[in-house]
Design a protein around this motif. Structure first.
Motif, PDB file in Angstrom:
ATOM      1  N   ALA A   6       0.085 -36.879 -13.431  1.00 44.12           N
ATOM      2  CA  ALA A   6      -1.144 -37.761 -13.849  1.00 44.12           C
ATOM      3  C   ALA A   6      -2.092 -37.675 -12.604  1.00 44.12           C
ATOM      4  CB  ALA A   6      -0.606 -38.812 -14.147  1.00 44.12           C
ATOM      5  N   ALA A   7      -1.536 -37.555 -11.341  1.00 47.17           N
ATOM      6  CA  ALA A   7      -2.306 -37.615 -10.136  1.00 47.17           C
ATOM      7  C   ALA A   7      -3.361 -36.382 -10.222  1.00 47.17           C
ATOM      8  CB  ALA A   7      -2.057 -37.985  -8.927  1.00 47.17           C
ATOM      9  N   LEU A   8      -2.340 -35.060 -10.404  1.00 49.40           N
ATOM     10  CA  LEU A   8      -2.942 -33.776 -10.596  1.00 49.40           C
ATOM     11  C   LEU A   8      -4.284 -33.655 -11.731  1.00 49.40           C
ATOM     12  CD1 LEU A   8      -3.171 -30.814  -9.496  1.00 49.40           C
ATOM     13  CD2 LEU A   8      -1.544 -30.428 -11.256  1.00 49.40           C
ATOM     14  N   ILE A   9      -3.787 -34.339 -12.696  1.00 51.21           N
ATOM     15  CA  ILE A   9      -4.924 -34.117 -13.803  1.00 51.21           C
ATOM     16  C   ILE A   9      -6.186 -34.871 -13.699  1.00 51.21           C
ATOM     17  CG2 ILE A   9      -5.220 -34.903 -16.283  1.00 51.21           C
ATOM     18  CD1 ILE A   9      -2.265 -34.177 -16.783  1.00 51.21           C
ATOM     19  N   ILE A  10      -5.784 -36.193 -12.920  1.00 56.05           N
ATOM     20  CA  ILE A  10      -7.141 -37.168 -12.457  1.00 56.05           C
ATOM     21  C   ILE A  10      -7.682 -36.271 -11.227  1.00 56.05           C
ATOM     22  CG2 ILE A  10      -7.700 -39.178 -11.505  1.00 56.05           C
ATOM     23  CD1 ILE A  10      -5.376 -40.414 -12.907  1.00 56.05           C
ATOM     24  N   GLY A  11      -7.378 -35.863 -10.444  1.00 55.68           N
ATOM     25  CA  GLY A  11      -7.942 -34.906  -9.543  1.00 55.68           C
ATOM     26  C   GLY A  11      -8.712 -34.033 -10.013  1.00 55.68           C
ATOM     27  N   VAL A  12      -7.933 -32.995 -10.824  1.00 53.75           N
ATOM     28  CA  VAL A  12      -8.758 -31.595 -11.407  1.00 53.75           C
ATOM     29  C   VAL A  12      -9.863 -32.317 -12.466  1.00 53.75           C
ATOM     30  CG1 VAL A  12      -8.670 -30.046 -13.228  1.00 53.75           C
ATOM     31  CG2 VAL A  12      -6.886 -30.378 -11.435  1.00 53.75           C
ATOM     32  N   LEU A  13      -9.813 -33.347 -13.118  1.00 56.46           N
ATOM     33  CA  LEU A  13     -11.083 -34.019 -13.765  1.00 56.46           C
ATOM     34  C   LEU A  13     -12.022 -34.243 -13.054  1.00 56.46           C
ATOM     35  CD1 LEU A  13      -9.161 -35.702 -16.956  1.00 56.46           C
ATOM     36  CD2 LEU A  13     -10.636 -33.602 -16.974  1.00 56.46           C
ATOM     37  N   LEU A  14     -11.727 -35.094 -11.736  1.00 57.79           N
ATOM     38  CA  LEU A  14     -12.835 -35.319 -11.024  1.00 57.79           C
ATOM     39  C   LEU A  14     -13.477 -34.119 -10.419  1.00 57.79           C
ATOM     40  CD1 LEU A  14     -11.347 -38.706  -9.292  1.00 57.79           C
ATOM     41  CD2 LEU A  14     -13.274 -38.400 -10.583  1.00 57.79           C
ATOM     42  N   ILE A  15     -12.831 -33.202  -9.899  1.00 56.28           N
ATOM     43  CA  ILE A  15     -13.490 -31.880  -9.490  1.00 56.28           C
ATOM     44  C   ILE A  15     -14.207 -31.441 -10.671  1.00 56.28           C
ATOM     45  CG2 ILE A  15     -13.164 -29.659  -8.677  1.00 56.28           C
ATOM     46  CD1 ILE A  15     -10.567 -30.936  -7.296  1.00 56.28           C
ATOM     47  N   THR A  16     -13.755 -31.283 -11.655  1.00 57.21           N
ATOM     48  CA  THR A  16     -14.582 -30.853 -13.096  1.00 57.21           C
ATOM     49  C   THR A  16     -15.828 -31.595 -13.305  1.00 57.21           C
ATOM     50  OG1 THR A  16     -12.571 -30.131 -13.858  1.00 57.21           O
ATOM     51  CG2 THR A  16     -14.331 -30.164 -15.334  1.00 57.21           C
ATOM     52  N   LEU A  17     -15.760 -33.005 -13.132  1.00 55.33           N
ATOM     53  CA  LEU A  17     -16.825 -33.844 -13.515  1.00 55.33           C
ATOM     54  C   LEU A  17     -18.009 -33.793 -12.244  1.00 55.33           C
ATOM     55  CD1 LEU A  17     -15.256 -37.207 -14.771  1.00 55.33           C
ATOM     56  CD2 LEU A  17     -16.668 -35.563 -15.953  1.00 55.33           C
ATOM     57  N   GLY A  18     -17.630 -33.513 -10.885  1.00 55.48           N
ATOM     58  CA  GLY A  18     -18.380 -33.208 -10.024  1.00 55.48           C
ATOM     59  C   GLY A  18     -19.284 -31.743 -10.323  1.00 55.48           C
ATOM     60  N   LEU A  19     -18.437 -30.895 -10.806  1.00 59.92           N
ATOM     61  CA  LEU A  19     -19.210 -29.558 -11.094  1.00 59.92           C
ATOM     62  C   LEU A  19     -20.029 -29.794 -12.212  1.00 59.92           C
ATOM     63  CD1 LEU A  19     -16.199 -27.141 -10.375  1.00 59.92           C
ATOM     64  CD2 LEU A  19     -18.403 -27.470  -8.891  1.00 59.92           C
ATOM     65  N   THR A  20     -19.666 -30.691 -13.152  1.00 55.36           N
ATOM     66  CA  THR A  20     -20.677 -30.784 -14.322  1.00 55.36           C
ATOM     67  C   THR A  20     -21.785 -31.598 -13.793  1.00 55.36           C
ATOM     68  OG1 THR A  20     -18.745 -30.997 -15.719  1.00 55.36           O
ATOM     69  CG2 THR A  20     -20.791 -31.825 -16.693  1.00 55.36           C
ATOM     70  N   MET A  21     -21.895 -32.489 -13.242  1.00 56.71           N
ATOM     71  CA  MET A  21     -23.090 -33.148 -12.579  1.00 56.71           C
ATOM     72  C   MET A  21     -23.925 -32.198 -11.882  1.00 56.71           C
ATOM     73  SD  MET A  21     -21.339 -36.454 -10.767  1.00 56.71           S
ATOM     74  CE  MET A  21     -20.223 -37.409 -11.551  1.00 56.71           C
TER      75      MET A  21
END
Length: 190
Positions: free
Chosen positions: A63-78
């Protein structure tokens, strides 16, 4: 070059990154991306300090890996899709809050705080208006920055009059009339 300067102008090659950075929530994306790294890394990584190994493995590592990858993806999306900045900002704030119980107190609070700051900055960021709107607003009869309206007091009509515009008048009672009325018809001095 200010934040209101659009990227549509021809710019030298050395300024392209600066223009690209100013036309999107760059710092919000960077903070969100950096917030995802400790959240994803800490449940799996080992830190070695000399001969001491510090391991913070948890049962909720996936779950921590999924949250971290999603945050990285959201940063790139921004960065690359600034039109969805509000969604990405809200999602990064929610994921940062969820990371507290899931990922070692949100990556030892470092990832949590970076995700919250990045999400808030993403929500607050607004694009600059196009150059055509700025030029049109300047030429629509609005006074330019160098033209300041001047006002004068006309004692005969007891009005404040804008210089050059006689139909714009605002009347004010004189100070003595207001003082007299407040004191029940008596003058405050006597």
């Amino acid at each position: 070059m200010s934040a209101e300067t659009p990227a549509s102008r021809e710019v030298p090659k050395d300024n392209r990154f600066k223009v690209w950075r100013q036309t999107r929530p760059f710092w919000a994306g960077l903070f969100t991306l950096l917030g995802g790294v400790p959240i994803a890394y800490l449940p799996y990584g080992d830190m070695r300090l000399g001969n001491v190994t510090l391991a913070m493995k948890t049962t909720a590592g996936s779950a921590a890996l999924i949250i971290g990858v999603l945050l990285i993806t959201l940063g790139l999306t921004m960065w690359y899709q600034p039109i969805v900045r509000v969604f990405a900002g809200v999602a990064s704030i929610i994921l940062g809050l969820v990371s507290i119980p899931v990922s070692n107190f949100g990556g030892l609070l470092i990832g949590f705080l970076l995700a919250l700051v990045g999400g808030g900055m993403s929500i607050a960021w607004a694009p600059a208006p196009p150059i055509e709107e700025i030029v049109d607003a300047e030429h629509d009869g609005e006074p330019e920055a160098s033209e300041e309206a001047t006002y004068r007091y006309d004692p005969e009509t007891e009005a404040v009059v804008a210089a050059g515009v006689p139909e714009q008048r605002e009347t004010y009672e004189s100070a003595t009339e207001t003082t007299t009325d407040a004191n029940g018809g008596r003058n405050s001095a006597g």
